[in-house]
Write a protein that holds these residues in place. Structure first.
Motif, short mmCIF file in Angstrom:
data_model
loop_
_atom_site.label_atom_id
_atom_site.label_comp_id
_atom_site.label_asym_id
_atom_site.label_seq_id
_atom_site.Cartn_x
_atom_site.Cartn_y
_atom_site.Cartn_z
N ILE A 11 15.90 -9.85 61.78
CA ILE A 11 15.06 -8.66 61.58
C ILE A 11 14.11 -8.95 60.41
O ILE A 11 14.52 -9.02 59.26
N ASP A 12 12.84 -9.18 60.76
CA ASP A 12 11.83 -9.50 59.74
C ASP A 12 10.83 -8.36 59.61
O ASP A 12 10.71 -7.50 60.50
N GLY A 13 10.11 -8.37 58.51
CA GLY A 13 9.06 -7.36 58.31
C GLY A 13 8.82 -7.15 56.83
O GLY A 13 9.60 -7.61 55.99
N PRO A 14 7.74 -6.42 56.49
CA PRO A 14 7.40 -6.19 55.08
C PRO A 14 8.32 -5.16 54.43
O PRO A 14 9.18 -4.57 55.09
N ALA A 15 8.12 -4.95 53.13
CA ALA A 15 8.93 -3.97 52.39
C ALA A 15 8.63 -2.56 52.88
O ALA A 15 7.50 -2.24 53.24
N GLY A 16 9.69 -1.75 52.92
CA GLY A 16 9.49 -0.32 53.21
C GLY A 16 9.42 0.05 54.68
O GLY A 16 9.04 1.17 55.02
N VAL A 17 9.79 -0.87 55.57
CA VAL A 17 9.78 -0.52 56.99
C VAL A 17 11.13 0.01 57.45
O VAL A 17 11.31 0.33 58.62
N THR A 21 18.28 -0.46 55.92
CA THR A 21 19.13 0.54 56.57
C THR A 21 19.32 0.18 58.03
O THR A 21 20.45 0.21 58.56
N THR A 22 18.23 -0.18 58.69
CA THR A 22 18.31 -0.54 60.11
C THR A 22 19.26 -1.72 60.31
O THR A 22 20.15 -1.68 61.17
N SER A 23 19.08 -2.76 59.51
CA SER A 23 19.90 -3.97 59.68
C SER A 23 21.37 -3.67 59.45
O SER A 23 22.23 -4.17 60.17
N ARG A 24 21.64 -2.86 58.43
CA ARG A 24 23.03 -2.52 58.13
C ARG A 24 23.66 -1.78 59.32
O ARG A 24 24.78 -2.06 59.74
N MET A 25 22.91 -0.84 59.90
CA MET A 25 23.44 -0.05 61.01
C MET A 25 23.59 -0.90 62.28
O MET A 25 24.57 -0.76 63.03
N VAL A 26 22.64 -1.79 62.51
CA VAL A 26 22.73 -2.67 63.69
C VAL A 26 23.95 -3.58 63.55
O VAL A 26 24.73 -3.77 64.50
N ALA A 27 24.17 -4.10 62.34
CA ALA A 27 25.32 -4.98 62.10
C ALA A 27 26.62 -4.23 62.37
O ALA A 27 27.55 -4.78 62.97
N ARG A 28 26.67 -2.98 61.93
CA ARG A 28 27.90 -2.20 62.13
C ARG A 28 28.14 -1.98 63.63
O ARG A 28 29.23 -2.16 64.13
N GLU A 29 27.07 -1.62 64.36
CA GLU A 29 27.19 -1.40 65.81
C GLU A 29 27.66 -2.65 66.54
O GLU A 29 28.45 -2.59 67.47
N LEU A 30 27.16 -3.80 66.10
CA LEU A 30 27.49 -5.04 66.80
C LEU A 30 28.72 -5.72 66.21
O LEU A 30 29.15 -6.76 66.69
N LEU A 147 9.72 -5.51 62.30
CA LEU A 147 9.47 -4.09 62.05
C LEU A 147 8.18 -3.94 61.25
O LEU A 147 7.95 -4.68 60.30
N THR A 148 7.37 -2.99 61.66
CA THR A 148 6.13 -2.70 60.92
C THR A 148 6.08 -1.21 60.65
O THR A 148 6.84 -0.44 61.24
N ALA A 149 5.16 -0.79 59.78
CA ALA A 149 4.86 0.63 59.57
C ALA A 149 3.57 0.69 58.77
O ALA A 149 3.26 -0.26 58.03
N ARG A 150 2.86 1.79 58.90
CA ARG A 150 1.61 1.92 58.15
C ARG A 150 1.92 1.84 56.65
O ARG A 150 2.95 2.35 56.19
N PRO A 151 1.00 1.21 55.85
CA PRO A 151 1.26 1.02 54.41
C PRO A 151 1.59 2.31 53.67
O PRO A 151 2.49 2.32 52.83
N GLU A 152 0.90 3.42 53.99
CA GLU A 152 1.17 4.67 53.26
C GLU A 152 2.58 5.17 53.57
O GLU A 152 3.24 5.76 52.71
N VAL A 153 3.02 4.94 54.80
CA VAL A 153 4.37 5.37 55.18
C VAL A 153 5.40 4.54 54.41
O VAL A 153 6.39 5.06 53.89
#
Ligand code: DC
Length: 224
Positions: A11-17, A21-30, A147-153
């Motif tokens: 799971i790659d991507g910039p800061a703040g996407v 949290t996502t990675s931790r939850m995916v790891a728990r599910e799998l 994972l991406t997201a708009r910079p302001e987000v």
């Protein structure tokens, strides 16, 4: 190693996407470990600050890397050790964020930390979150997400996180630091933050974390 292929999810991507949290939850599910590779660059950034090593001096950083021991202990609450000391809580300051981004541009630093990440992944499998997991650390895994997201987000999320920790940051400063770090991480010569056609790209700007997690888990299970 017994030759058995471990499940590696990149799971790659910039800061703040919402990567952590996502990675931790995916790891728990799998039911596999969560391996936060940014924490390792942060630990070395902290080492540089502590030892007053110039984070733009490549030779000094190479020497620092050689004499520094970084360990990552996956678990319910993963921990990062710097020369045996638990620095998990100390590496989340804006100062360490910038130092981590600086040290991560140095090839010798990346060589050592990528090796550590590969050892951890080979041993137990895992959800590895970072910037170059699918391009450099485990390019052979079929499970790659960007994972991406708009910079302001992203700046808003980082701002809320800092407020949650009891600090009172200025939003414009958080936004400008987010953009500076993005620029540095994306344009460095060594393993820049990027993705290719082997990735599944998810824009998280208007999605709840649960939705992002569900999309990733569904895709991994469909390919397993
Ligand atoms: O994900 P993070 O904010 O904790 O990462 C801290 C810094 O480390 C970030 O500026 C980029 C760098 N990094 C990297 O270059 N490669 C990785 N695999 C993870 C982080």
């Amino acid at each position: 190693m017994n030759g058995e292929r471990k499940l590696i999810v990149a799971i790659d991507g910039p800061a703040g996407v919402g990567k952590s949290t996502t990675s931790r939850m995916v790891a728990r599910e799998l039911n596999i470990p969560h391996i936060d590779t940014g924490a390792m660059y942060r630990a070395l950034g902290l080492a540089a600050l502590r030892e007053e090593v110039d984070t733009h001096d490549e030779t000094a950083l190479e020497e620092l890397t050689e004499r520094t021991q970084i360990d990552f202990v996956p678990g319910q609450r993963s921990r990062v050790l710097l020369n045996g000391d638990d620095v998990t809580a100390l590496i989340r300051t804006p100062e360490v964020s910038m130092a981590a981004s600086d040290v991560s541009t140095v090839p010798a630093v990346r060589r050592v930390l990528v090796r550590l990440q590969q050892q951890l992944g080979h041993r137990s499998g895992g959800v590895l979150e970072g910037r170059d997991i699918g391009t450099k650390v485990f390019p052979e895994t079929p499970f790659k997400f960007f994972l991406t997201a708009r910079p302001e987000v992203r700046a808003r999320r980082r701002f809320d996180e800092l407020v949650g920790k009891g600090t009172f940051p200025d939003f414009a400063t958080v936004l400008s630091e987010t953009l500076t770090r993005d620029e540095q991480d994306s344009t460095r010569a060594e393993s820049p933050l990027t993705y290719d056609e082997t990735y599944t790209v998810i824009d998280t700007s208007d999605l709840a974390i649960d939705e992002v997690v569900a999309a990733i888990v569904k895709r991994v299970r469909s390919l397993c």
